[in-house]
Design an enzyme around this catalytic site. Sequence first.
Site, PDB file in Angstrom:
ATOM      1  N   SER A  83      41.617  89.143  29.850  1.00 50.22           N
ATOM      2  CA  SER A  83      42.832  89.715  29.285  1.00 50.22           C
ATOM      3  C   SER A  83      44.057  89.383  30.124  1.00 50.22           C
ATOM      4  O   SER A  83      45.187  89.443  29.635  1.00 50.22           O
ATOM      5  CB  SER A  83      42.702  91.244  29.175  1.00 50.22           C
ATOM      6  OG  SER A  83      41.593  91.590  28.364  1.00 50.22           O
ATOM      7  N   TYR A  89      30.150  89.466  36.151  1.00 48.54           N
ATOM      8  CA  TYR A  89      30.801  89.515  34.837  1.00 48.54           C
ATOM      9  C   TYR A  89      29.991  88.638  33.885  1.00 48.54           C
ATOM     10  O   TYR A  89      29.979  87.413  34.011  1.00 48.54           O
ATOM     11  CB  TYR A  89      32.241  89.024  34.966  1.00 48.54           C
ATOM     12  CG  TYR A  89      33.107  89.157  33.728  1.00 48.54           C
ATOM     13  CD1 TYR A  89      32.630  89.649  32.521  1.00 48.54           C
ATOM     14  CD2 TYR A  89      34.445  88.785  33.780  1.00 48.54           C
ATOM     15  CE1 TYR A  89      33.432  89.768  31.411  1.00 48.54           C
ATOM     16  CE2 TYR A  89      35.272  88.900  32.669  1.00 48.54           C
ATOM     17  CZ  TYR A  89      34.768  89.386  31.487  1.00 48.54           C
ATOM     18  OH  TYR A  89      35.581  89.497  30.384  1.00 48.54           O
ATOM     19  N   LYS A 107      29.557  93.874  34.741  1.00 52.93           N
ATOM     20  CA  LYS A 107      30.431  94.098  33.588  1.00 52.93           C
ATOM     21  C   LYS A 107      29.815  93.309  32.443  1.00 52.93           C
ATOM     22  O   LYS A 107      29.880  92.079  32.415  1.00 52.93           O
ATOM     23  CB  LYS A 107      31.849  93.615  33.876  1.00 52.93           C
ATOM     24  CG  LYS A 107      32.803  93.717  32.685  1.00 52.93           C
ATOM     25  CD  LYS A 107      34.152  93.081  33.021  1.00 52.93           C
ATOM     26  CE  LYS A 107      35.172  93.255  31.914  1.00 52.93           C
ATOM     27  NZ  LYS A 107      34.820  92.652  30.626  1.00 52.93           N
ATOM     28  N   ASP A 159      34.615  96.398  23.463  1.00 52.45           N
ATOM     29  CA  ASP A 159      35.283  97.662  23.139  1.00 52.45           C
ATOM     30  C   ASP A 159      34.757  98.263  21.846  1.00 52.45           C
ATOM     31  O   ASP A 159      34.771  99.485  21.666  1.00 52.45           O
ATOM     32  CB  ASP A 159      36.792  97.439  23.016  1.00 52.45           C
ATOM     33  CG  ASP A 159      37.405  96.906  24.295  1.00 52.45           C
ATOM     34  OD1 ASP A 159      36.659  96.687  25.266  1.00 52.45           O
ATOM     35  OD2 ASP A 159      38.630  96.706  24.330  1.00 52.45           O
TER      36      ASP A 159
END
Length: 303
Positions: free
Chosen positions: A49, A137, A165, A192
């Site tokens: 992001s 990640y 993550k 999300d």
Amino acid sequence: MSLQKFHGIIPAFYACYDNDGNISKDRTGQLASYLSAKNVQGVYVGGSSGECIYQSIEERKAVLSYAAESLKGKMTLIAHVGAPSTRDSIELAKHAAELGYDALSAIPPIYFKLPDSAVIRYWNDIIDATPLPFIIYNIPQTTGYQLTPAVFRKLLASDKVIGVKNSSMPALDIERFKSVGGDRVIVFNGPDEQFVAGRIMGAQGGIGGTYAAMPELFLEANVLLQEGKLEEATRLQSAINDIIIALCSLNGSMYAGIKEVLRARGVDIGGVRAPLENLSGNDGEKIQLIVASINKAIADFVR
């Protein structure tokens, strides 16, 4: 070490540009102040992001510096330091350590299809470069590399590896990584759209790319889960997913849309960097509807 500081809602920090498309210290500070006022647990700086893949190493170091200057001591700071080369990743890792970040994180190396041995060496070289704890990640849909429980188990040979993550879509992956690491690791939900499902499957927190556009909604979802109110949490997740789907339906990049939502909420952090596309066509009308949906969801769900 206690992992409590990593629990909860940790928004991915967006790239903040001036009107000429350069990294903006002032706008980075504005975004930091906005998130601090929302009482999120922390921020994940310099990841997807944050448009890290389209920034130079010096720009990425500047972003890490500006974010730390605004937020150190106020919330948990995680620095994403993944880069195409091990050398650049280590340079970013050492810079983040000097700035006082709480943990490091990195995607696997991209472009070349590497064997597990090379990916493990890459991550271990970053881990060994500083005293900071490390969060793997896993985002196979963009990197092409899928972290497996077997590789995760090998990486846990280092006490500095404290979790993963996980941005792969199957919630099963969260449960599998948690089963490997047990209480010594924290698993962050990445997608999300499945925050509630991910938390139920074992994630203790979340790091997400849309959190900062609507932090109130994710904070409330987290509280509902803590209270055992699964039906309400699921209804809120549905409202969140309607917003995410709308953000993904724009002509421009989702991140361009998120930045326009933030502008409507009083925070101007510029546009996106090419080759990401800025908004066009009827995107402005869609953004108005998205902002209205966020406001309605806050009114309907947030206590």
